[in-house]
Design a protein around this motif. Structure first.
Motif, PDB file in Angstrom:
ATOM      1  N   LEU A  53     -14.004  77.187 -20.270  1.00 23.93           N
ATOM      2  CA  LEU A  53     -13.842  76.835 -18.857  1.00 23.93           C
ATOM      3  C   LEU A  53     -13.275  77.983 -18.030  1.00 23.93           C
ATOM      4  CD1 LEU A  53     -12.352  73.240 -19.271  1.00 23.93           C
ATOM      5  CD2 LEU A  53     -14.691  73.836 -18.665  1.00 23.93           C
ATOM      6  N   GLN A  54     -13.019  79.121 -18.694  1.00 23.57           N
ATOM      7  CA  GLN A  54     -12.472  80.309 -18.042  1.00 23.57           C
ATOM      8  C   GLN A  54     -11.113  80.040 -17.385  1.00 23.57           C
ATOM      9  OE1 GLN A  54     -15.737  81.471 -15.438  1.00 23.57           O
ATOM     10  NE2 GLN A  54     -16.718  82.620 -17.063  1.00 23.57           N
ATOM     11  N   MET A  55     -10.283  79.270 -18.082  1.00 25.98           N
ATOM     12  CA  MET A  55      -8.955  78.926 -17.591  1.00 25.98           C
ATOM     13  C   MET A  55      -7.838  79.595 -18.396  1.00 25.98           C
ATOM     14  SD  MET A  55      -9.112  74.847 -16.817  1.00 25.98           S
ATOM     15  CE  MET A  55      -9.983  74.171 -15.404  1.00 25.98           C
ATOM     16  N   GLU A  56      -8.200  80.203 -19.508  1.00 25.70           N
ATOM     17  CA  GLU A  56      -7.195  80.697 -20.435  1.00 25.70           C
ATOM     18  C   GLU A  56      -6.309  81.778 -19.798  1.00 25.70           C
ATOM     19  OE1 GLU A  56      -6.999  81.914 -25.169  1.00 25.70           O
ATOM     20  OE2 GLU A  56      -8.833  82.284 -24.029  1.00 25.70           O
ATOM     21  N   GLU A  57      -6.911  82.690 -19.059  1.00 27.90           N
ATOM     22  CA  GLU A  57      -6.141  83.777 -18.442  1.00 27.90           C
ATOM     23  C   GLU A  57      -5.151  83.241 -17.419  1.00 27.90           C
ATOM     24  OE1 GLU A  57      -6.918  87.834 -15.799  1.00 27.90           O
ATOM     25  OE2 GLU A  57      -8.598  86.848 -16.833  1.00 27.90           O
ATOM     26  N   PHE A  66      -3.864  80.242 -17.296  1.00 30.43           N
ATOM     27  CA  PHE A  66      -2.839  79.467 -17.995  1.00 30.43           C
ATOM     28  C   PHE A  66      -1.775  80.387 -18.607  1.00 30.43           C
ATOM     29  CE2 PHE A  66      -1.258  77.605 -21.987  1.00 30.43           C
ATOM     30  CZ  PHE A  66      -0.691  76.431 -21.512  1.00 30.43           C
ATOM     31  N   LYS A  67      -2.207  81.485 -19.197  1.00 32.72           N
ATOM     32  CA  LYS A  67      -1.282  82.364 -19.903  1.00 32.72           C
ATOM     33  C   LYS A  67      -0.419  83.208 -18.971  1.00 32.72           C
ATOM     34  CE  LYS A  67      -3.512  82.612 -24.394  1.00 32.72           C
ATOM     35  NZ  LYS A  67      -4.106  83.475 -25.444  1.00 32.72           N
ATOM     36  N   LYS A  68      -0.710  83.168 -17.678  1.00 32.34           N
ATOM     37  CA  LYS A  68       0.168  83.842 -16.725  1.00 32.34           C
ATOM     38  C   LYS A  68       1.534  83.172 -16.660  1.00 32.34           C
ATOM     39  CE  LYS A  68      -3.342  85.751 -13.607  1.00 32.34           C
ATOM     40  NZ  LYS A  68      -3.908  85.711 -12.225  1.00 32.34           N
ATOM     41  N   HIS A  69       1.584  81.883 -16.975  1.00 31.44           N
ATOM     42  CA  HIS A  69       2.832  81.122 -16.885  1.00 31.44           C
ATOM     43  C   HIS A  69       3.236  80.496 -18.218  1.00 31.44           C
ATOM     44  CE1 HIS A  69       2.424  81.521 -12.539  1.00 31.44           C
ATOM     45  NE2 HIS A  69       1.196  81.054 -12.636  1.00 31.44           N
ATOM     46  N   ASN A  70       2.397  80.642 -19.239  1.00 34.67           N
ATOM     47  CA  ASN A  70       2.687  80.036 -20.542  1.00 34.67           C
ATOM     48  C   ASN A  70       2.357  81.026 -21.641  1.00 34.67           C
ATOM     49  OD1 ASN A  70       3.049  76.887 -19.813  1.00 34.67           O
ATOM     50  ND2 ASN A  70       1.381  77.755 -18.584  1.00 34.67           N
ATOM     51  N   ASP A  71       3.244  81.134 -22.600  1.00 40.62           N
ATOM     52  CA  ASP A  71       3.063  82.103 -23.690  1.00 40.62           C
ATOM     53  C   ASP A  71       2.101  81.606 -24.760  1.00 40.62           C
ATOM     54  OD1 ASP A  71       4.847  83.879 -22.496  1.00 40.62           O
ATOM     55  OD2 ASP A  71       6.574  82.898 -23.441  1.00 40.62           O
ATOM     56  N   VAL A  72       2.147  80.301 -25.053  1.00 41.25           N
ATOM     57  CA  VAL A  72       1.310  79.753 -26.122  1.00 41.25           C
ATOM     58  C   VAL A  72       0.554  78.534 -25.614  1.00 41.25           C
ATOM     59  CG1 VAL A  72       2.810  80.586 -27.971  1.00 41.25           C
ATOM     60  CG2 VAL A  72       3.221  78.322 -26.965  1.00 41.25           C
ATOM     61  N   ILE A  73      -0.542  78.227 -26.294  1.00 39.17           N
ATOM     62  CA  ILE A  73      -1.330  77.028 -25.988  1.00 39.17           C
ATOM     63  C   ILE A  73      -0.630  75.818 -26.600  1.00 39.17           C
ATOM     64  CG2 ILE A  73      -3.536  75.847 -26.300  1.00 39.17           C
ATOM     65  CD1 ILE A  73      -3.865  78.176 -24.500  1.00 39.17           C
ATOM     66  N   GLU A  74       0.094  75.092 -25.766  1.00 42.00           N
ATOM     67  CA  GLU A  74       0.795  73.881 -26.206  1.00 42.00           C
ATOM     68  C   GLU A  74       0.172  72.693 -25.479  1.00 42.00           C
ATOM     69  OE1 GLU A  74       3.279  70.594 -26.263  1.00 42.00           O
ATOM     70  OE2 GLU A  74       3.239  71.817 -24.431  1.00 42.00           O
TER      71      GLU A  74
END
Length: 315
Positions: A53-57, A59-67
């Motif tokens: 969905l091209q959301m990973e980048e 999301f990771k600006k504010h979160n370190d890991v995929i939780e």
């Protein structure tokens, strides 16, 4: 119809459909997170979906890991991220507000009340908001909006542009969800082997296809049959074939002097899906097929914008 009006109607319907598609994905992963699966399995599935969905980048600006919890809240309730569900509902309402005269009062009231209630839900949400309840509400409001659209709008150009936006967005969403699971169906892969039934059941539930799959195949879940259902079944509402068929027929209804090439390409996409076989797609590899399909969807979207909608600088 004025390009500005067509533009707002087209994007209004795309944003509503996008909100529902995201809600479906969050709902499927949320339900699965409540089951006794390993955290690694869920994190892997969420990572693949966020990447597709091209959301990973973002999301990771504010979160370190995929939780899981952080992902659910980011995709659903983050008002600062333009791709979240609540942002899509806001954009749908703003586009609708700009063309209230082209909508029925029932449709405008549905979209407006949806945004007002969503804004209220976000404003008063608790630190442990019930994500499952929120995404279920989003799906219900999208269903209501679609029902009001079909049940109250005259079959004129305004209606056809809303349908073009809906089905082009739906085709893009279905293809991206399949992209998140594409590694299980590469050239030479055993189509009968189920590497991870959990991930494929998430995909089916996200597209309301789990019960349909059982009804059609009456068999265990296999990547080959899931892909066949979601790509080539004309009677499957969210299949790529069905979406391309609807886009083509609605484009024909609004055709103008400069849209012949756009109409031809839409018809070509529909014909390709109508006459191809799953064995051919599998032989070439699902990843390659989906990459080409998404490129053609983007091209078609650009051509629709050029032929009917506002130039980007004016939109």
């Amino acid at each position: 119809m004025l390009s500005r009006t067509a533009d707002h109607l087209y994007w209004m319907s795309r944003y509503v459909e996008r909100a529902e598609s995201l809600a479906r994905l969050v709902d499927a992963h949320y339900r699965m997170s409540l089951l006794p699966h390993s955290s690694e399995t869920l994190a892997k599935s969420l990572t693949a979906t966020m990447a597709a969905l091209q959301m990973e980048e973002a999301f990771k600006k504010h979160n370190d890991v995929i939780e899981p919890r952080a992902v659910f809240e980011f995709v659903s309730l983050d008002r600062d991220y333009s791709g979240s569900i609540v942002s899509c509902l806001r954009s749908a309402r703003e586009n609708a507000r700009a063309v209230r005269g082209s909508l029925t009062s029932e449709l405008w009231e549905t979209l407006n009340s949806t945004w007002l209630e969503a804004r209220s839900l976000v404003a008063r949400r608790s630190p442990r908001a019930d994500i499952g309840q929120f995404v279920e509400w989003v799906k219900e409001r999208s269903h209501l909006t679609r029902g009001v659209t079909i049940g109250t709008m005259m079959r004129d150009e305004a209606f056809h542009f809303t349908r073009i936006g809906t089905f082009l967005e739906r085709a893009d969403s279905t293809a991206r969800i399949l992209t998140a699971h594409q590694s299980d169906l590469i050239p030479g892969a055993d189509a009968g082997v189920v590497p991870d039934p959990f991930e494929w059941s998430v995909l089916l539930r996200a597209l309301s296809a789990f019960e349909v799959y059982r009804r059609v195949y009456r068999d265990v879940i296999t990547p080959f049959k899931v892909a066949q259902l979601l790509i080539l079944r004309d009677d499957m509402p969210r299949s790529l074939l069905r979406c391309c068929k609807e886009v083509y027929h609605n484009l024909k209804a609004v055709s103008n002097e400069q849209s012949s090439e756009t109409e031809r390409r839409a018809g070509e996409m529909h014909a390709m899906l109508h006459f191809t076989r799953m064995e051919e797609i599998s032989a070439g590899g699902l990843p390659r097929f989906l990459e080409q399909f998404l490129a053609r969807v983007r091209d078609l979207g650009d051509r629709i914008a050029s032929d009917f909608l506002l130039p980007p600088a004016e939109a």
